[in-house]
Design an enzyme around this catalytic site. Structure first.
Site, PDB file in Angstrom:
ATOM      1  N   HIS A   1       0.825  -1.207   0.000  1.00  0.00           N
ATOM      2  CA  HIS A   1       0.000   0.000   0.000  1.00  0.00           C
ATOM      3  C   HIS A   1       0.863   1.263   0.000  1.00  0.00           C
ATOM      4  O   HIS A   1       0.495   2.278  -0.594  1.00  0.00           O
ATOM      5  CB  HIS A   1      -0.977   0.038   1.166  1.00  0.00           C
ATOM      6  CG  HIS A   1      -1.921   1.201   1.061  1.00  0.00           C
ATOM      7  ND1 HIS A   1      -3.021   1.197   0.222  1.00  0.00           N
ATOM      8  CD2 HIS A   1      -1.862   2.449   1.590  1.00  0.00           C
ATOM      9  CE1 HIS A   1      -3.608   2.378   0.269  1.00  0.00           C
ATOM     10  NE2 HIS A   1      -2.921   3.167   1.080  1.00  0.00           N
TER      11      HIS A   1
ATOM     12  N   HIS B   1       3.472  10.593   2.845  1.00  0.00           N
ATOM     13  CA  HIS B   1       2.973  11.567   1.865  1.00  0.00           C
ATOM     14  C   HIS B   1       3.820  12.839   1.812  1.00  0.00           C
ATOM     15  O   HIS B   1       4.087  13.370   0.734  1.00  0.00           O
ATOM     16  CB  HIS B   1       1.527  11.926   2.182  1.00  0.00           C
ATOM     17  CG  HIS B   1       0.579  10.789   1.982  1.00  0.00           C
ATOM     18  ND1 HIS B   1       0.432  10.161   0.762  1.00  0.00           N
ATOM     19  CD2 HIS B   1      -0.250  10.144   2.831  1.00  0.00           C
ATOM     20  CE1 HIS B   1      -0.467   9.197   0.883  1.00  0.00           C
ATOM     21  NE2 HIS B   1      -0.890   9.158   2.127  1.00  0.00           N
TER      22      HIS B   1
HETATM   23 ZN   LIG Z   1      -3.175   5.237   0.978  1.00  0.00          ZN
END
Ligand SMILES: [Zn+2]
Length: 278
Positions: free
Chosen positions: A208, A235
């Site tokens: 993921h 991120h």
């Molecule tokens: Zn994700």
């Protein structure tokens, strides 16, 4: 959410149908916030949790599409990119005539932040090697390497779901986030296992992370040719790498492969009944 075809060269554009069709391009200068998810913002208008859909677009080779949303958050669906992939495949993909432009890495870029690391090295293809080290009996150290060509994304990455713990969940709910989260849209970790197994892959967690990285790197606005290496990144580091690459034009060049003019658009009425959020 609804995905519509778009003209060659237009890229991926989000459209807020609840705000008079206001459009936000899926490109690095519009990145707003990165914590639990990646968000775009333009003139105060927000689009949240873009990474799984953008990842599916890259995995399928979609360069041009309009994504209509009647809300600020993309539907989380099952927490992976698989439902988006299925929906786009069902609608069909049209090959466009203009040759695709790739962003080909010419010089290495390495970024470090504490024990987090992300880098990209020159390569003729797009590949990712991701490592995580997560203090949980089911996870620990995991590394996943993948060549993102020849259907590898669809076979090995698209179905990997996002994950979190009950403690994370409570903390995020306290911040007003993930109001739509449930056992159906993420893997819920318990102290020593998984609350809602079985896993789709034994190393679903690191897969993921690859899915997220591919989605965040889509904000380059072009398909990348390079070997990306990440260790415990997230991120914020993914999007930092994107802006670092775009800032320095000596790091890359634009190339096309005229023999394989393979620019695609998502075609016709792909619709997902959208309820959302994580
Ligand atoms: Zn994700």
């Amino acid at each position: 959410m609804r995905i519509l075809p778009a003209a060659s060269g237009s890229g991926i554009v989000f459209r807020r149908t609840d705000l008079d069709g206001y459009e936000i391009e899926a490109i690095s200068p519009n990145v707003a916030r990165v914590s639990y998810a990646t968000s775009l913002m333009k003139k105060g208008v927000l689009i949240s949790t873009t990474e799984h859909l953008l990842s599916a677009f890259i995995g399928l080779g979609i360069d041009n599409a309009v994504v209509e949303l009647n809300n600020l958050e993309l539907p989380i669906l099952d927490g992976s990119a698989q439902p988006f992939v299925a929906m786009i495949q069902q609608a069909g993909i049209r090959k466009q005539r203009r040759a695709r432009k790739y962003l080909k890495i010419r010089r290495e870029v390495e970024m470090r932040e504490g024990n987090k690391f992300i880098a990209v090295y020159p390569s003729d293809t797009y590949s990712v090697a991701y490592s995580i080290n997560f203090p949980h009996p089911l996870i620990g150290k995991e590394t996943f390497r993948v060549e993102l060509t020849n259907g590898s994304y669809l076979r090995h990455i698209a179905a990997a779901r996002t994950f979190g713990s009950r403690e994370d969940e409570q903390a995020m709910r306290n911040m007003g986030l993930i109001r739509g989260a449930s056992r159906d849209n993420c893997i819920v970790l318990t102290r020593d296992g998984v609350e809602n197994g079985p896993l789709r892959f034994p190393d679903e967690f690191v897969r993921h992370k690859v899915l997220d990285l591919v989605g965040d790197l889509a904000l380059l606005g072009k398909q990348i040719l390079g070997n990306v290496v990440a260790d415990r990144a997230g991120h914020a580091m993914h999007t930092a790498l994107v802006s670092r690459i775009l800032r320095d034009k000596t790091l890359w060049e634009e190339v096309t492969f005229p023999e394989a003019s393979a620019e695609h658009e998502a075609s016709s009425r792909a619709e997902a009944a959208a309820s959302s959020s994580i």
